[in-house]
Each structure stands twice: as C-alpha cells, then as structure tokens.
Design an enzyme around this catalytic site. Structure first.
Site, PDB file in Angstrom:
ATOM      1  N   ARG A 158      35.667  61.311  46.868  1.00 26.65           N
ATOM      2  CA  ARG A 158      36.551  62.224  46.767  1.00 26.65           C
ATOM      3  C   ARG A 158      36.533  63.667  47.503  1.00 26.65           C
ATOM      4  O   ARG A 158      36.911  64.588  46.839  1.00 26.65           O
ATOM      5  CB  ARG A 158      37.356  62.339  45.261  1.00 26.65           C
ATOM      6  CG  ARG A 158      37.590  61.060  44.776  1.00 26.65           C
ATOM      7  CD  ARG A 158      39.156  60.578  45.351  1.00 26.65           C
ATOM      8  NE  ARG A 158      39.624  59.349  44.600  1.00 26.65           N
ATOM      9  CZ  ARG A 158      39.379  58.245  44.573  1.00 26.65           C
ATOM     10  NH1 ARG A 158      38.385  57.923  45.675  1.00 26.65           N
ATOM     11  NH2 ARG A 158      39.958  57.389  43.935  1.00 26.65           N
ATOM     12  N   SER A 231      45.322  59.501  39.559  1.00 31.03           N
ATOM     13  CA  SER A 231      44.240  59.896  38.740  1.00 31.03           C
ATOM     14  C   SER A 231      44.319  61.699  38.566  1.00 31.03           C
ATOM     15  O   SER A 231      44.264  62.040  39.773  1.00 31.03           O
ATOM     16  CB  SER A 231      42.977  59.462  39.543  1.00 31.03           C
ATOM     17  OG  SER A 231      43.014  58.311  39.399  1.00 31.03           O
ATOM     18  N   GLU A 327      41.147  66.104  39.601  1.00 31.82           N
ATOM     19  CA  GLU A 327      41.158  65.695  40.910  1.00 31.82           C
ATOM     20  C   GLU A 327      42.136  66.081  41.684  1.00 31.82           C
ATOM     21  O   GLU A 327      42.085  66.254  42.851  1.00 31.82           O
ATOM     22  CB  GLU A 327      41.309  64.056  40.746  1.00 31.82           C
ATOM     23  CG  GLU A 327      40.539  63.111  42.007  1.00 31.82           C
ATOM     24  CD  GLU A 327      41.456  62.478  42.796  1.00 31.82           C
ATOM     25  OE1 GLU A 327      42.699  62.847  43.018  1.00 31.82           O
ATOM     26  OE2 GLU A 327      41.414  61.070  42.329  1.00 31.82           O
TER      27      GLU A 327
HETATM   28  N1  EPU Z   1      40.396  52.220  30.931  1.00 28.48           N
HETATM   29  C1  EPU Z   1      40.655  52.117  29.847  1.00 28.48           C
HETATM   30  N2  EPU Z   1      41.884  52.984  29.507  1.00 28.48           N
HETATM   31  C2  EPU Z   1      42.726  53.685  30.227  1.00 28.48           C
HETATM   32  C3  EPU Z   1      42.186  53.547  31.661  1.00 28.48           C
HETATM   33  C4  EPU Z   1      41.128  53.172  32.207  1.00 28.48           C
HETATM   34  O1  EPU Z   1      39.904  51.663  28.946  1.00 28.48           O
HETATM   35  O2  EPU Z   1      43.557  54.213  29.655  1.00 28.48           O
HETATM   36  C5  EPU Z   1      39.118  51.590  31.525  1.00 28.48           C
HETATM   37  C6  EPU Z   1      39.618  50.274  32.451  1.00 28.48           C
HETATM   38  O3  EPU Z   1      39.701  49.133  31.639  1.00 28.48           O
HETATM   39  C7  EPU Z   1      38.232  50.297  33.066  1.00 28.48           C
HETATM   40  C8  EPU Z   1      37.922  51.564  33.667  1.00 28.48           C
HETATM   41  O4  EPU Z   1      38.394  52.251  32.348  1.00 28.48           O
HETATM   42  O5  EPU Z   1      37.243  49.514  32.642  1.00 28.48           O
HETATM   43  C9  EPU Z   1      38.271  52.077  34.739  1.00 28.48           C
HETATM   44  O6  EPU Z   1      39.939  52.256  35.149  1.00 28.48           O
HETATM   45  P1  EPU Z   1      40.580  51.524  36.664  1.00 28.48           P
HETATM   46  O7  EPU Z   1      39.977  50.364  36.747  1.00 28.48           O
HETATM   47  O8  EPU Z   1      41.853  51.620  36.166  1.00 28.48           O
HETATM   48  O9  EPU Z   1      40.050  52.727  37.568  1.00 28.48           O
HETATM   49  P2  EPU Z   1      39.731  54.495  37.253  1.00 28.48           P
HETATM   50  O10 EPU Z   1      38.265  54.435  37.531  1.00 28.48           O
HETATM   51  O11 EPU Z   1      40.411  54.992  36.410  1.00 28.48           O
HETATM   52  C10 EPU Z   1      39.596  54.688  40.178  1.00 28.48           C
HETATM   53  C11 EPU Z   1      40.169  55.660  40.946  1.00 28.48           C
HETATM   54  C12 EPU Z   1      41.872  55.260  41.367  1.00 28.48           C
HETATM   55  C13 EPU Z   1      41.542  53.876  42.067  1.00 28.48           C
HETATM   56  C14 EPU Z   1      41.179  52.819  41.232  1.00 28.48           C
HETATM   57  C15 EPU Z   1      40.576  51.771  41.504  1.00 28.48           C
HETATM   58  C16 EPU Z   1      39.256  57.863  40.588  1.00 28.48           C
HETATM   59  C17 EPU Z   1      39.411  59.097  39.662  1.00 28.48           C
HETATM   60  N3  EPU Z   1      40.273  56.970  40.293  1.00 28.48           N
HETATM   61  O12 EPU Z   1      40.455  54.776  38.736  1.00 28.48           O
HETATM   62  O13 EPU Z   1      42.085  56.248  42.304  1.00 28.48           O
HETATM   63  O14 EPU Z   1      42.804  53.521  42.418  1.00 28.48           O
HETATM   64  O15 EPU Z   1      39.841  53.288  40.595  1.00 28.48           O
HETATM   65  O16 EPU Z   1      39.723  51.612  42.536  1.00 28.48           O
HETATM   66  O17 EPU Z   1      38.181  57.625  41.275  1.00 28.48           O
HETATM   67  C18 EPU Z   1      43.593  58.210  42.326  1.00 28.48           C
HETATM   68  O18 EPU Z   1      42.624  58.776  42.906  1.00 28.48           O
HETATM   69  O19 EPU Z   1      44.402  58.809  42.205  1.00 28.48           O
HETATM   70  C19 EPU Z   1      43.336  56.604  42.007  1.00 28.48           C
HETATM   71  C20 EPU Z   1      44.564  56.391  41.394  1.00 28.48           C
END
Ligand code: EPU
Length: 332
Positions: A158, A231, A327
């Site tokens: 990022r 995010s 972010e």
């Molecule tokens: N989780 C929870 N509760 C929540 C949200 C997430 O328990 O309310 C847990 C999920 O179950 C999972 C983990 O946290 O085990 C990670 O969640 P998720 O897979 O949804 O991915 P993320 O890390 O929250 C990142 C990127 C997203 C991207 C996804 C998929 C960042 C800050 N965000 O989200 O990017 O789409 O991975 O690769 O790195 C963005 O940058 O705007 C964005 C949406």
C-alpha cells in the site's frame, strides 16, 4: 485552467458532503503541459475512492479524467498496454479480460482509477498491481513529463514513491505487461473456497475474476448504495514476538507471517473484537460484514467519519495496545 467552486459529493465514493473552492477537469496531458504548474494543486482527484474528504476543500482541486487504452506491442503471450490515468480501474480489468490480457483478475472490482492504482499499490487476494506495471508516466511539477520504470517507483505494501512524495508527480498514464502465460494466483483461502463452491478445479483467469467479484460483493458494500472507501485502516505489521503474545491470548486471531520475519495482523478482526462490526453512530458506522470498512449511512460529513474512526482507534489501542494507521487519505 479555469477554477470554479464545485460540489464534490458525487466524486467521492464515501458520498461525503464536500465543496471544492476551485475545481477544474483534466482531459488531456496537453492541458497540463500548457499550464506547466511549478507545484501541485491542493488536491488531485481520481475516482475519489480512497479519500476521507472534509466539508471544505480549500484551493485547487484537479480532477483527472484522461481516458484511453492503447496497445503498445504484442510479444508472444504478452501484451503491453498504456492506459489513461482517468480510466475506471474495474472497467479496465474487465476490458483486459475480454481481450485475453490476463494477469489483473485478482484485482477485479477495486474502486478507483488506473492512475490511482500505483499510488497506493492496490492489492488483493495475493496480487499487487506493481507486479504488472512496467512504467508510470507522470508530470513532475516544475519539470515536465517524465517516465518512471516500475523499479524506480519504490513499490511496497500500500505504498509507493507517489504516496511518499505526494506533491511531486501527477500520474497521467500507466503501462502494464499482461499476458496469457501468468500462472493463476489461487493461494488465498477465500479464492480456493469460492472456486470449490463454483465447482472449478482447473481455474482460468476469468474464473478467478468471477470468484474475486463474488467474494468482494459478499464482503464489501457497493459504494453506490452505501458510501465507503474500502479498508479504512491498514493491516498492522508487528514484530513476531508481539504477534505470538497476542495469539497466545486468542488462538483464533488471523495472522500472516511476512518474508522479513514480521507478522501482518487483520485490522478488521481487531476492530471486530472491540465490538464495532455493524455498530452505528448517527450516519457513520462499521459495515455489518467487514468491520474494517467504515460506511456512510446517508448524510455523514468527513468530520463525523473522522471522529468515529478515532473512537475505533482508541478502542483497539486500549484492548490490544496497537495503533491503527489510516489507509484512506484525509483531505481538506
Ligand atoms: N475479519 C474479522 N472480522 C471482520 C473483518 C475481518 O474477523 O469484521 C477477519 C477475517 O475473517 C479474516 C481477516 O480478518 O480472517 C482478514 O479479513 P479479510 O480477508 O476480509 O481481508 P482484510 O485484511 O480485511 C485486505 C485488504 C483489502 C483486500 C482484502 C483481500 C488491507 C488494509 N485490506 O483486507 O483491501 O480486498 O485483504 O485481499 O490490506 C482496501 O484496501 O480498500 C481493501 C478492501
């Protein structure tokens, strides 16, 4: 350039009420070279999908609307294309798929424009856009048009040179190297589960795109129905010892070890653990399916979103002793 006041509410995916003191649209590189600014306008606006806009945006807001997709050359399985900074990112991903220019499918449905993609090096489901970029074309303030090779863009999670030195360049076009020979990226569990659910066992790029679109539609709100900027915070990266201490307290905590020995944690999970998922204060809240996404239920201002996000930061700090970094970019 003619600068005039303008309502920016339709130009930010958060749908935050905001007014620019002076707005102008940029359709052609020549407008820029004729104007030849020595320093950056106060705000360069693309798809407005990663911004937290305050109610008043002072000074000059330049809206980048440069279009065009041009094939530069075809070489064996590879196609090199130049894309205008103002092209909608997802429309470009779909167009690339139709043309069998593969390699971007994991990044389907990310909001925003092509010109913004390198700035924060958009990434999802195991792929970062920097892996497919060869060059970035930009106007360097006080200097003129320049072309940067991907290696000179300081791409990281990022992050990029364009984010580190926000007032130095205005991106006008991006060159991509796409092709039919990239192995599909399926190592993210969410992708594997979705492919299994769709009955696909030998996935081709269009299957990956479909899986990503379905996953994102399930987890992330459609900004045209519920304003948001994806995010809101970055996933924190912590020393291994700190991650170990936290997972000793809660073995269910998601964590992703990085090559450098540190560990990436899930900000969404941390926020969820603090009880914020689906929580709402007035017009602002955390999305019901993904706590990391802050949403605008109707008529929020940037100031209200900022106050709510600080409440989230305080809660995570108190419970986990960790500082969440925004972010989205705060403007105004
Ligand atoms: N989780 C929870 N509760 C929540 C949200 C997430 O328990 O309310 C847990 C999920 O179950 C999972 C983990 O946290 O085990 C990670 O969640 P998720 O897979 O949804 O991915 P993320 O890390 O929250 C990142 C990127 C997203 C991207 C996804 C998929 C960042 C800050 N965000 O989200 O990017 O789409 O991975 O690769 O790195 C963005 O940058 O705007 C964005 C949406």
């Amino acid at each position: 350039m003619n600068w005039s006041p303008r309502d920016l509410t339709p130009f930010n995916t958060f749908g935050l009420r905001s007014t620019a003191e002076g707005y102008a649209a940029l359709y052609k590189v020549q407008q820029l070279t004729d104007w030849a600014p020595k320093s950056a306008p106060d705000l360069v606006l693309g798809g407005g999908s990663n911004l937290l806009m305050m109610s008043q945006i002072p000074g000059k807001t330049l809206h980048v609307l440069i279009k065009g997709v041009d094939v530069l050359k075809e070489e064996g399985p590879r196609t090199y294309v130049r894309v205008g900074a103002g092209v909608n990112w997802h429309q470009f991903v779909l167009y690339a798929l139709e043309n069998h220019w593969y390699g971007l499918e994991n990044l389907a449905l990310i909001p925003g424009t092509v010109g913004a993609a390198p700035v924060q090096n958009i990434g999802a489901y195991g792929l970062e856009v920097c892996e497919r970029i060869t060059h970035v074309h930009a106007y360097e303030y006080g200097h003129g048009m320049v072309t940067l090779a991907a290696n000179d863009c300081q791409f990281a999670y990022r992050d990029s040179l364009f984010k580190r030195e926000p007032n130095r360049f205005l991106i006008t076009a991006v060159d991509f190297e796409l092709g039919t020979d990239y192995p599909v990226r399926t190592h993210y569990g969410a992708i594997q589960n979705k492919l299994a659910e769709n009955g696909v066992d030998d996935p081709a790029p269009p299957d990956i795109a479909r899986a990503v679109i379905e996953i994102r539609n399930q987890k992330l709100p459609d900004w045209s129905l519920l304003g948001n900027s994806g995010s809101f915070f970055k996933n924190p990266i912590v020393p291994a010892a700190q991650a170990r201490a936290l997972s000793n307290q809660d073995p269910d905590m998601p964590s992703y070890p990085l090559e450098d020995g540190r560990v990436k944690l899930a900000a969404g999970w941390l926020i969820d653990q603090c009880g914020f998922k689906g929580l709402r204060r007035g017009a602002v809240g955390c999305y019901k399916n993904q706590a990391l996404v802050i949403v605008n239920h109707g008529s929020a201002t940037g100031e209200e979103v900022l106050a709510f996000s600080q409440e989230v930061q305080r809660a995570v700090q108190t419970k986990f002793g960790m500082e969440l970094e925004r972010e989205v970019r705060l403007v105004g």
